[in-house]
Structure formats: C-alpha cells, structure tokens
Design an enzyme around this catalytic site. Structure first.
Site, short mmCIF file in Angstrom:
data_model
loop_
_atom_site.label_atom_id
_atom_site.label_comp_id
_atom_site.label_asym_id
_atom_site.label_seq_id
_atom_site.Cartn_x
_atom_site.Cartn_y
_atom_site.Cartn_z
N ASP A 118 5.35 1.16 -1.72
CA ASP A 118 6.22 0.92 -2.89
C ASP A 118 7.54 0.25 -2.48
O ASP A 118 8.04 0.48 -1.38
CB ASP A 118 6.50 2.27 -3.58
CG ASP A 118 6.99 2.09 -5.00
OD1 ASP A 118 6.92 0.96 -5.53
OD2 ASP A 118 7.45 3.09 -5.60
N HIS A 137 5.98 -9.16 -2.90
CA HIS A 137 4.56 -8.84 -2.72
C HIS A 137 3.97 -9.61 -1.53
O HIS A 137 3.13 -9.09 -0.80
CB HIS A 137 3.77 -9.16 -4.00
CG HIS A 137 4.16 -8.28 -5.17
ND1 HIS A 137 4.35 -6.92 -5.04
CD2 HIS A 137 4.42 -8.57 -6.47
CE1 HIS A 137 4.69 -6.42 -6.21
NE2 HIS A 137 4.75 -7.39 -7.09
N LEU A 143 -11.81 1.83 12.33
CA LEU A 143 -11.04 2.31 11.18
C LEU A 143 -11.78 2.10 9.86
O LEU A 143 -12.31 1.03 9.59
CB LEU A 143 -9.70 1.56 11.13
CG LEU A 143 -8.80 1.85 9.92
CD1 LEU A 143 -8.23 3.26 9.97
CD2 LEU A 143 -7.66 0.83 9.84
C1 IPE Z 1 2.51 3.07 -7.30
O1 IPE Z 1 3.70 2.36 -7.38
C2 IPE Z 1 1.36 2.12 -7.17
C3 IPE Z 1 1.32 1.32 -5.96
C4 IPE Z 1 2.12 1.39 -4.94
C5 IPE Z 1 0.25 0.37 -5.90
P1 IPE Z 1 4.40 2.07 -8.79
O2 IPE Z 1 5.63 1.31 -8.48
O3 IPE Z 1 3.44 1.42 -9.72
O4 IPE Z 1 4.72 3.53 -9.33
P2 IPE Z 1 5.80 4.04 -10.37
O5 IPE Z 1 5.62 3.22 -11.61
O6 IPE Z 1 7.14 3.84 -9.78
O7 IPE Z 1 5.49 5.48 -10.55
C1 IPE Z 2 4.65 -1.83 -4.89
O1 IPE Z 2 5.90 -2.41 -5.12
C2 IPE Z 2 3.54 -2.81 -5.10
C3 IPE Z 2 2.73 -2.57 -6.29
C4 IPE Z 2 2.87 -1.59 -7.13
C5 IPE Z 2 1.66 -3.50 -6.56
P1 IPE Z 2 6.52 -2.49 -6.56
O2 IPE Z 2 6.08 -3.77 -7.18
O3 IPE Z 2 6.21 -1.27 -7.36
O4 IPE Z 2 8.07 -2.56 -6.24
P2 IPE Z 2 9.24 -1.82 -7.00
O5 IPE Z 2 8.90 -0.37 -7.09
O6 IPE Z 2 9.32 -2.44 -8.38
O7 IPE Z 2 10.45 -2.08 -6.17
MG MG Z 3 7.15 0.52 -7.55
#
Ligand code: IPE
Ligand code: IPE
Ligand code: MG
Length: 243
Positions: free
Chosen positions: A12, A29, A123
């Site tokens: 995240d 990303h 793995l």
């Molecule tokens: C969880 O992250 C999903 C992934 C890392 C793929 P999100 O960014 O979507 O989660 P919330 O919305 O903060 O809970």
């Molecule tokens: C995690 O990073 C990747 C996915 C959920 C696909 P985020 O896109 O949720 O990044 P933040 O949380 O908005 O910083």
């Molecule tokens: Mg996120």
C-alpha cells in the site's frame, strides 16, 4: 532466524508516494511494480516457501476507470516480461480472486504465466487479484451448502478443515506473517479467515520506498516473536525444547 512459512503483503501507498513527488498516481504503481519484483526475488532467494501479494482488491474496481485500466495493463506487461525470469528462479506463479471483471488479455497473460511456471518447485508466488476475503468465504459457504443439499456430505462433516479446503488459498498454508506498508493498520478484506493466527507487521514506509533491508527488518521482528496460539508461555518454551 525463524523464517515465516507464508508471507502475505498488502502493498500500500503507491498513490501517496507519487503525490509527494507531484506525479500522477500511475507513476507510483510503476515504481510499486519494480519493488514487488525485488521483494519476490529476495523472498525466493531467502528460501521463503509461500508469498502472497495483494495486487488488486475487489473494492479497487471502484477506482477511476483510467487507474483501473492502467493497473491491468501494468500487470499484463509485468507478466509478459517476467515469466521467463520466474521460471529461471524456479518460482511458481498463481492467482487468487475473482477474475470475471479482469480484461481477457490480462487473463490470458495470467494463464500463460501460471502454466509456464506450473512445474517450478521453489517459491509459491500468489497474486491476489480482484480478491476479497468476504466474497471468498461467501463462495465457500455456498459450495459447502450445495454439497449438503446434494447429499454428498452431512452438516456434521462441516468443520474448520472443510471450510479451509473450500477457500481459494487451498492448499497453501495460512499466512504466518502479514506485512502492510504505508501506515494503514487494517486488512482491507484480505485473507480474513486465513489470518486467524498471523503475526502482523505495520510500517509507515510507502510501498515504492520498501527495500530489501525493510524486509530484513520485518523478518527480524517476526523471528523475535513468540507465537503462543492461546497457550501459556512456559508450555510453548517446553514444547520448543522437546522438539
Ligand atoms: C488494499 O489497499 C489493497 C491493495 C493493496 C491491493 P487499499 O489502498 O485499496 O485499501 P484501503 O482502501 O486503504 O483500505
Ligand atoms: C496500493 O497503493 C496499490 C493498489 C491498491 C493497487 P494505493 O494505490 O492504494 O496507494 P495509496 O494508498 O492511495 O497511497
Ligand atoms: Mg491504498
């Protein structure tokens, strides 16, 4: 050092990392994918047996269409580029989650990567994609109910083992270590049943900044923890001595 048998990572913070750099979220990303590649290799070389990466949740479909399509394209490109490397590293790739909304070219790339690596014995790498744990549990309940209705099993046959067997993670063992980056301390619908006795590790580090030394730090933390499973400390120590 005791190594976890199954590490699961909620990667995240990509969007916030990009925002801090005044770049579009998609930039985060791209960097996040590079970090994932590094961490996968590092886990593989350390001898970790199972690694599950939360790549895209069932709720992530609610993001703006351009971000969703970008993520899908990124995954397709990653798989196209990386499959040969996975084979070289003896990494077996698979996916859990609901792929019904995933574009067909991405599904094709997933199928290809999974088939090409199916005989790898190192793995076990799992991407959670379009994954939601509540949906997974609901689907398991439905499958079990159908077996009861068809007379294949009786209600008395329903136990924890049977539930686990009907989840998409089967036969991978439950994660014993769950890492979440970016400072959020929640599961966001990830492996709810499977996380029953997992150790959690939350770090403020945003996923694009996560390095092998952060992984090392996390693994040290895991290794220093005593997992008691409801027992008392002295009994756990005695069991360790007798093993
Ligand atoms: C969880 O992250 C999903 C992934 C890392 C793929 P999100 O960014 O979507 O989660 P919330 O919305 O903060 O809970
Ligand atoms: C995690 O990073 C990747 C996915 C959920 C696909 P985020 O896109 O949720 O990044 P933040 O949380 O908005 O910083
Ligand atoms: Mg996120």
């Amino acid at each position: 050092m005791t190594l976890p048998k199954h590490i699961a990572i909620i990667m995240d913070g990509n969007g916030r990392w990009a925002q801090l750099k005044r770049r579009p979220r998609t930039f985060g990303h791209i960097k996040g994918t590079r970090v994932a590649k590094k961490i996968i290799t590092s886990c593989s070389r350390r001898g970790v047996q199972n690694l599950t990466l939360y790549a895209f949740s069932s709720e992530n479909w609610l993001r703006p269409l351009n971000e969703v399509s970008f993520l899908m394209r990124l995954l397709r490109r990653y798989l196209g580029r990386e499959t040969d490397n996975l084979i070289k590293e003896n990494i077996k790739f698979s996916v859990i989650g609901d792929l019904s909304q995933v574009p067909s070219d991405v599904c094709e790339a997933i199928k290809n990567a999974a088939e090409s690596t199916s005989r790898c014995t190192g793995l076990n790498l799992v991407f959670a994609l379009g994954y939601g744990s509540r949906q997974e549990i609901t689907a398991a309940v439905k499958k079990i109910a159908e077996q009861v209705a068809a007379g294949q099993i009786s209600c008395d046959d329903i136990n924890e083992n049977l539930v686990s067997k009907n989840l998409s993670t089967y036969p991978t063992p439950d994660p014993d270590f769950i890492i979440r980056t970016s400072g959020e301390q929640r599961l966001s619908n990830f492996l709810l049943w499977q996380a029953a006795y997992a150790e959690f590790y939350f770090t403020e580090v945003l996923w694009p900044n996560f390095t092998e030394s952060h992984l090392e730090e996390a693994l040290k933390s895991f290794s220093s923890r005593q997992r008691r499973y409801g027992k008392v400390s002295t009994d756990v120590n005695l069991e360790k001595l007798s093993n």
